[in-house]
Scaffold this motif. Structure first.
Motif, PDB file in Angstrom:
ATOM      1  N   ARG A 150       0.847  -1.196   0.000  1.00 40.16           N
ATOM      2  CA  ARG A 150       0.000   0.000   0.000  1.00 40.16           C
ATOM      3  C   ARG A 150       0.880   1.244   0.000  1.00 40.16           C
ATOM      4  NH1 ARG A 150      -5.223   1.618   3.427  1.00 40.16           N
ATOM      5  NH2 ARG A 150      -6.111   0.607   1.638  1.00 40.16           N
ATOM      6  N   TRP A 151       0.561   2.158  -0.896  1.00 40.54           N
ATOM      7  CA  TRP A 151       1.164   3.486  -0.906  1.00 40.54           C
ATOM      8  C   TRP A 151       0.062   4.474  -0.578  1.00 40.54           C
ATOM      9  CZ3 TRP A 151       2.744  -0.328  -4.152  1.00 40.54           C
ATOM     10  CH2 TRP A 151       4.107  -0.566  -4.233  1.00 40.54           C
ATOM     11  N   SER A 152       0.270   5.285   0.450  1.00 37.86           N
ATOM     12  CA  SER A 152      -0.705   6.289   0.859  1.00 37.86           C
ATOM     13  C   SER A 152      -0.179   7.669   0.526  1.00 37.86           C
ATOM     14  CB  SER A 152      -0.954   6.203   2.365  1.00 37.86           C
ATOM     15  OG  SER A 152      -1.474   4.944   2.707  1.00 37.86           O
ATOM     16  N   THR A 153      -1.091   8.563   0.127  1.00 34.81           N
ATOM     17  CA  THR A 153      -0.703   9.933  -0.174  1.00 34.81           C
ATOM     18  C   THR A 153      -1.037  10.829   1.004  1.00 34.81           C
ATOM     19  OG1 THR A 153      -2.831  10.593  -1.109  1.00 34.81           O
ATOM     20  CG2 THR A 153      -1.274   9.525  -2.606  1.00 34.81           C
ATOM     21  N   PRO A 154      -0.345  11.942   1.147  1.00 31.20           N
ATOM     22  CA  PRO A 154      -0.679  12.889   2.222  1.00 31.20           C
ATOM     23  C   PRO A 154      -2.096  13.453   2.078  1.00 31.20           C
ATOM     24  CG  PRO A 154       1.469  13.409   1.279  1.00 31.20           C
ATOM     25  CD  PRO A 154       0.847  12.350   0.409  1.00 31.20           C
ATOM     26  N   GLN A 155      -2.636  13.435   0.853  1.00 28.90           N
ATOM     27  CA  GLN A 155      -3.971  13.964   0.610  1.00 28.90           C
ATOM     28  C   GLN A 155      -5.068  12.964   0.969  1.00 28.90           C
ATOM     29  OE1 GLN A 155      -1.512  13.864  -1.767  1.00 28.90           O
ATOM     30  NE2 GLN A 155      -0.870  15.976  -1.568  1.00 28.90           N
TER      31      GLN A 155
ATOM     32  N   GLY B 278      -5.345   9.653  -0.416  1.00 26.16           N
ATOM     33  CA  GLY B 278      -5.533   8.584  -1.391  1.00 26.16           C
ATOM     34  C   GLY B 278      -4.634   7.397  -1.075  1.00 26.16           C
ATOM     35  N   ALA B 279      -4.882   6.277  -1.750  1.00 24.80           N
ATOM     36  CA  ALA B 279      -4.065   5.085  -1.524  1.00 24.80           C
ATOM     37  C   ALA B 279      -4.042   4.227  -2.774  1.00 24.80           C
ATOM     38  CB  ALA B 279      -4.600   4.277  -0.354  1.00 24.80           C
ATOM     39  N   LEU B 280      -2.929   3.561  -2.999  1.00 25.47           N
ATOM     40  CA  LEU B 280      -2.771   2.597  -4.077  1.00 25.47           C
ATOM     41  C   LEU B 280      -2.448   1.265  -3.428  1.00 25.47           C
ATOM     42  CD1 LEU B 280      -2.509   1.951  -7.128  1.00 25.47           C
ATOM     43  CD2 LEU B 280      -0.075   2.451  -6.881  1.00 25.47           C
ATOM     44  N   ASP B 281      -3.308   0.264  -3.645  1.00 25.96           N
ATOM     45  CA  ASP B 281      -3.113  -1.072  -3.088  1.00 25.96           C
ATOM     46  C   ASP B 281      -2.774  -2.034  -4.214  1.00 25.96           C
ATOM     47  OD1 ASP B 281      -3.837  -0.277  -0.486  1.00 25.96           O
ATOM     48  OD2 ASP B 281      -5.952  -0.547  -0.946  1.00 25.96           O
ATOM     49  N   ILE B 282      -1.734  -2.843  -4.016  1.00 24.89           N
ATOM     50  CA  ILE B 282      -1.357  -3.875  -4.967  1.00 24.89           C
ATOM     51  C   ILE B 282      -1.303  -5.191  -4.202  1.00 24.89           C
ATOM     52  CG2 ILE B 282       0.422  -4.722  -6.533  1.00 24.89           C
ATOM     53  CD1 ILE B 282       1.191  -1.815  -7.049  1.00 24.89           C
TER      54      ILE B 282
ATOM     55  N   ALA C 240      -3.662  -7.735  -8.450  1.00 22.99           N
ATOM     56  CA  ALA C 240      -4.813  -6.843  -8.338  1.00 22.99           C
ATOM     57  C   ALA C 240      -4.313  -5.459  -7.937  1.00 22.99           C
ATOM     58  CB  ALA C 240      -5.788  -7.364  -7.283  1.00 22.99           C
ATOM     59  N   VAL C 241      -4.789  -4.432  -8.631  1.00 26.02           N
ATOM     60  CA  VAL C 241      -4.391  -3.054  -8.352  1.00 26.02           C
ATOM     61  C   VAL C 241      -5.655  -2.240  -8.085  1.00 26.02           C
ATOM     62  CG1 VAL C 241      -3.241  -0.999  -9.256  1.00 26.02           C
ATOM     63  CG2 VAL C 241      -2.381  -3.274  -9.857  1.00 26.02           C
ATOM     64  N   VAL C 242      -5.682  -1.542  -6.942  1.00 30.65           N
ATOM     65  CA  VAL C 242      -6.839  -0.725  -6.579  1.00 30.65           C
ATOM     66  C   VAL C 242      -6.354   0.654  -6.158  1.00 30.65           C
ATOM     67  CG1 VAL C 242      -8.770  -0.460  -4.970  1.00 30.65           C
ATOM     68  CG2 VAL C 242      -8.140  -2.736  -5.792  1.00 30.65           C
ATOM     69  N   TYR C 243      -6.918   1.703  -6.775  1.00 30.29           N
ATOM     70  CA  TYR C 243      -6.620   3.071  -6.357  1.00 30.29           C
ATOM     71  C   TYR C 243      -7.840   3.636  -5.658  1.00 30.29           C
ATOM     72  CZ  TYR C 243      -5.839   8.031  -6.247  1.00 30.29           C
ATOM     73  OH  TYR C 243      -5.712   9.320  -5.803  1.00 30.29           O
TER      74      TYR C 243
ATOM     75  N   VAL D 264     -13.604   8.773  -2.087  1.00 31.59           N
ATOM     76  CA  VAL D 264     -14.370   7.533  -2.281  1.00 31.59           C
ATOM     77  C   VAL D 264     -14.207   6.641  -1.052  1.00 31.59           C
ATOM     78  CG1 VAL D 264     -14.619   5.465  -3.697  1.00 31.59           C
ATOM     79  CG2 VAL D 264     -14.028   7.634  -4.769  1.00 31.59           C
ATOM     80  N   THR D 265     -15.301   6.141  -0.533  1.00 28.87           N
ATOM     81  CA  THR D 265     -15.269   5.210   0.589  1.00 28.87           C
ATOM     82  C   THR D 265     -15.359   3.797   0.035  1.00 28.87           C
ATOM     83  OG1 THR D 265     -16.396   6.821   1.968  1.00 28.87           O
ATOM     84  CG2 THR D 265     -16.375   4.530   2.735  1.00 28.87           C
TER      85      THR D 265
END
Length: 95
Positions: free
Chosen positions: A36-41, A43-47, A85-88, A93-94
């Motif tokens: 998981r990469w999380s942004t300061p704003q 958001g998140a990118l899950d792989i 699997a890639v999810v942004y 968005v909840t």
């Protein structure tokens, strides 16, 4: 089974994550890999890789800070489920 290779860069959230990756590289064992990469704003990118392993990427320390780390590995695919699997998620968005 088919093999897919991956390469990525990132920073660790803490020493426990760095130690897990170092142990996985040393053992060469297969496992589920979830990143998981999380942004300061917000958001998140899950792989997610259901069956994968890290092939190289020893942890490098620069004094008290962990440096950006490059990791290489592979994912196995049985032809049925998705090998990756890639999810942004945006902060708007909840899940």
């Amino acid at each position: 089974m088919r093999e897919y290779t991956f390469e990525l860069k990132g920073e660790y959230e803490g020493l426990s994550h760095a130690q897990r990756v170092a142990a996985a590289v040393a053992s060469g064992s297969l496992a589920s890999v979830d990143l998981r990469w999380s942004t300061p704003q917000g958001g998140a990118l899950d792989i997610s890789v259901p069956v994968g392993r890290f092939d190289e990427g020893p942890v490098n320390f620069d004094g008290a800070q962990i440096m950006e780390q490059s990791l290489k590995g592979m994912a196995l695919w049985d032809g049925a489920a998705s090998p990756v699997a890639v999810v942004y998620r945006s902060k708007d968005v909840t899940p």
